[in-house]
Each structure stands twice: as C-alpha cells, then as structure tokens.
Design an enzyme around this catalytic site. Structure first.
Site, PDB file in Angstrom:
ATOM      1  N   ASP A  58      26.482 -48.697 -18.081  1.00 57.19           N
ATOM      2  CA  ASP A  58      27.733 -48.162 -17.315  1.00 57.19           C
ATOM      3  C   ASP A  58      27.938 -46.703 -17.761  1.00 57.19           C
ATOM      4  O   ASP A  58      28.329 -46.540 -18.700  1.00 57.19           O
ATOM      5  CB  ASP A  58      28.731 -49.258 -17.509  1.00 57.19           C
ATOM      6  N   TYR A 149      37.717 -35.537  -6.726  1.00 55.93           N
ATOM      7  CA  TYR A 149      36.213 -35.606  -6.836  1.00 55.93           C
ATOM      8  C   TYR A 149      35.817 -33.975  -7.127  1.00 55.93           C
ATOM      9  O   TYR A 149      35.007 -33.986  -8.068  1.00 55.93           O
ATOM     10  CB  TYR A 149      35.836 -36.019  -5.675  1.00 55.93           C
ATOM     11  N   LYS A 153      34.129 -32.486 -10.400  1.00 55.46           N
ATOM     12  CA  LYS A 153      32.931 -31.755 -10.183  1.00 55.46           C
ATOM     13  C   LYS A 153      32.691 -30.246 -10.565  1.00 55.46           C
ATOM     14  O   LYS A 153      32.050 -29.733 -11.258  1.00 55.46           O
ATOM     15  CB  LYS A 153      32.245 -31.781  -9.036  1.00 55.46           C
TER      16      LYS A 153
END
Length: 264
Positions: A58, A149, A153
């Site tokens: 994970d 997101y 990033k």
C-alpha cells in the site's frame, strides 16, 4: 559477464495501465523487475508474465513501502538500478465542499506516497541509478474540480527538484513524467466516448491522448538513458500543456447525456 540491471515499479496492478506497461517495457530491455501493488494478485499476474517478482504494498503506508524495496533488493541479491513510482489516482472535489478525508487521501496517495518511495528507494538504489515519479498535467495546469490532485502533483514536482539535489552526491538522477489523459482501460469510458472524447482531444495539439506505452517509453528513457538529466518533469501529453484544459463542464454534460456504461 555483466549482471542484468534491476528495477522496482510500485503501482502496477491494472492490465494495460501505465505502471503495468512500464514494467513490461523495462523487462523487454532485459531488466529484472519487481512490481508491487495494493492488490498483490494482479501484481503477481504481471510478474509471471515478465519473469519478475511481485509484492504487496500500500503506497500510502510507509512501512509497506520500506518492506517492498528491501524485499525486492533481497530477492535480486543486489542494489536497485531503477526505481519507478507509478501509484496515484485522481481525486475530484471543489475547495468549498471536498471532505477532509478526501483531501488527505489525495495528498497521501499523490504526494506523501512519493516521499516515502523516494526516501526508501534511494537507500537501496545503487550510486548512479535513477528514480522516476509520475506527475500529472493537473500539477502544472489548473483543471476545475481537481485542486487537491493538482496541488499534490505540484508538490511532487517540487519534491523531484529537492530530491535531485539531495541525491546528486551519489549521482542518483531523480525525474518525473507529466502525462495528460492516458489511454488506460480506466480512462477509455471518457476518451472513447464520441462526444466527451472529442472535447478532450480538441485541446491536444497532436490530436489524441497518449498511450500507456508512450508514457512508459518516457519513463524508461529517464531511467535508463546515459543522460545527465535530473530534477526535470517531462510532459508526455501531446502538447496539451500548451493549451487550456478541456472544458470539464462540457465533458460532464456529454457523459450525462450518453452514460459511461455504454460500450464504445
């Protein structure tokens, strides 16, 4: 006789996905590859097909990441030459309404997981090796509805720069690829949609989304080429970063009018 090169790829559980195809591309060049994913059954399927090793991991759990890189090194009996982090997922939501749990999940998977990977991979990557991370155009161009997101990033791309500096004394090169939409099985309900796909493609100067193989080739080049490139994030998006993002509202309307459940 020279020993074969070795690589680890974290995030390789989707047949035809970017991590999966990257592992295949490395193996095709004679590299011994260890793959890992949260779903070890899929990783094992990939490992069997390329003659590699598979592990459960994970990516959001640092102990899992540490255990994976150490187990892969033990399985190879040698340091790692190339380390590729392909795990990640888009998380949508607006600033005003995203839940705290989703916000944290976005950063856990798309930023902190890469920090863990760089930290532990660098401990087993040989001097002169390479680490490659996976960014997204959302980290450089704002896409409405994907602020968490994109923020994660963008942080990853700064991580690349800092890591390139910190590991430069060992000549470990650290870079990232920055795709736009990719023609993975998970994305094809959008990209192959007659109306929504056309809206997305209209903003791509080269006329279409990249394929997993095209992204994988960029990853392999950054890892294996005898280059002096480090601290870079390379766009592999058909020129999409040169234009505005596709109209998200228009795409959603097209998908609503003709649901994703249809086969194209």
């Amino acid at each position: 006789m020279a020993q074969p090169k070795t690589a680890i790829v974290l995030g390789a559980s989707e047949l035809g996905g970017t991590g999966w195809v990257t592992a295949e591309a490395l193996a095709a060049r004679g590299v011994r590859v260890a793959v890992a994913a949260r779903r070890v059954d899929k990783a094992a399927e990939l490992a069997r097909s390329i003659g590699g090793e598979a592990f459960q991991c994970d990516a959001t759990r640092e102990p899992d990441v540490e255990a994976f890189v150490r187990a892969a090194t033990a399985a190879f009996g040698a340091p790692i030459d190339y380390a590729v982090m392909a795990a990640g997922a888009g998380v949508s939501g607006m600033i005003d309404d995203i839940s705290d749990a989703e916000l944290r999940r976005s950063f856990d998977l798309n930023y902190f997981a890469s920090v863990y990977f760089v930290r532990h991979a660098a401990r087993v990557v040989r001097d002169g090796g390479a680490i490659v991370l996976m960014s997204s155009i959302a980290g450089t161009n704002a896409w409405p509805g994907y602020f968490s997101y994109g923020g994660a990033k963008a942080a990853l791309q700064m991580l690349v720069k800092y890591a390139a500096l910190e590991y430069a004394p060992r000549r470990i090169r650290v870079n990232a690829v920055c795709p736009g939409p990719i023609q993975t099985p998970a994305a094809m309900s959008l990209l192959a949609h007659p109306e929504a796909g056309a809206i997305a493609a209209a903003e791509m100067p080269l006329g279409r989304a990249s394929t997993p193989a095209e992204v994988a080739e960029a990853v392999v080049w950054l890892a294996m080429a005898p280059s002096w490139v480090t601290g870079e994030t390379v766009h592999v998006d058909g020129g999409l970063h040169l234009r505005r993002p596709p109209d998200v509202d228009a795409i959603r309307a097209a998908l609503k009018a003709r649901p994703r459940a249809e086969k194209y």
